[in-house]
Motif scaffolding. Structure first.
Motif, short mmCIF file in Angstrom:
data_model
loop_
_atom_site.label_atom_id
_atom_site.label_comp_id
_atom_site.label_asym_id
_atom_site.label_seq_id
_atom_site.Cartn_x
_atom_site.Cartn_y
_atom_site.Cartn_z
N ALA A 68 41.64 35.56 12.26
CA ALA A 68 41.18 35.13 11.13
C ALA A 68 42.20 34.39 9.91
O ALA A 68 42.04 34.79 8.74
N SER A 69 42.97 33.59 10.49
CA SER A 69 44.17 33.51 9.72
C SER A 69 44.66 31.91 9.77
O SER A 69 44.78 31.54 11.13
N SER B 157 47.91 31.54 8.94
CA SER B 157 49.38 31.59 8.71
C SER B 157 49.77 31.45 10.28
O SER B 157 49.57 32.44 11.10
N GLU C 164 40.50 33.22 -2.81
CA GLU C 164 41.40 34.35 -2.95
C GLU C 164 41.60 34.89 -4.37
O GLU C 164 42.65 35.27 -4.79
N VAL D 138 56.25 39.90 6.23
CA VAL D 138 56.05 38.78 6.78
C VAL D 138 54.70 38.43 6.95
O VAL D 138 54.24 37.16 7.37
#
Ligand SMILES: Cc1cn([C@H]2C[C@H](O)[C@@H](COP(=O)(O)OP(=O)(O)OP(=O)(O)O)O2)c(=O)[nH]c1=O
Length: 193
Positions: free
Chosen positions: A7-8, A10, A33, A172
């Motif tokens: 669920a990203s 990035s 957020e 990271v």
């Protein structure tokens, strides 16, 4: 649709999770957020990672959903992504010559089984002392607006980070060993990892 969903949004998390060799689908969770007043960093990253995972798990109740959230924390304060260049400069100047922690919350959720596992991982970072010129050069060259704390350890050629203690992939955005352990605990097969 794979049984595991990241669920990203990035690209770094996606690249890291691929290294574990288990198939997954990517579905970003668009959530608020903002942090609450007085919320401590650990509670915040756990809440964020859980909210990201649950947001997607509600739509796919039979899938395993992994959510993560990464922040920089210094003296109990939370640094997320900078709003603009001035905010980025203020963040980098508060980190200059100091020690801080990068913290990632991880949440693995499966709605149909009522399963939820939460973890946090922290890495200690020692920053070089930076001049105003170092800071503006870095921001102009790297545009680190999508990074917590306004920097990327993987994109700084040693100018910002002097050294670190702990897990590199956590900085990271996805602590790989801990993620692998979480997936294994849930009975998800990891291809060769
Ligand atoms: C400190 C630091 C952060 N980061 C990144 C990791 C995260 O992607 C980002 C923090 O933002 P996050 O809100 O954790 O993640 P994201 O918005 O990129 O993705 P999503 O919420 O959809 O999962 O900062 C680096 O890439 N390198 C670093 O050195």
């Amino acid at each position: 649709m794979s049984n595991l969903i990241l669920a990203s949004a990035s690209p770094r998390r996606q690249a890291l999770l691929s290294q574990l060799g288990t198939p997954f689908t990517v579905l970003p969770a668009d959530i608020d957020e903002r942090h609450d007043d007085g919320e401590v960093p650990r509670d915040y990253v756990m809440r964020m990672s859980r909210t990201k995972a649950e947001h997607v798990a509600q739509q796919y109740p039979d899938a395993w959903v992994l959510g993560a959230d990464t922040i920089v924390t210094i003296d109990g304060r939370i640094l997320g992504k900078p709003k603009d260049a001035a905010d980025a400069a203020a963040m980098l100047s508060s980190l200059s010559g100091q020690v801080h922690d990068v913290m990632t919350g991880l949440a693995l959720v499966q709605h149909d089984q009522g399963y939820m596992a939460l973890e946090t991982v922290s890495t200690r970072i020692y920053f070089h002392t930076l001049s105003d010129a170092d800071i503006s050069t870095y921001i102009a060259a790297k545009k680190p607006f999508d990074k917590a704390g306004a920097y990327a350890i993987q994109d700084q050629e040693g100018v910002l980070v002097d050294r670190y203690e702990g897990c590199y992939t956590n900085v990271v955005g996805l602590p790989l060993q801990r993620t692998a352990a979480m997936l294994r605990c849930a009975g998800l097969n990891l291809g060769g990892a």
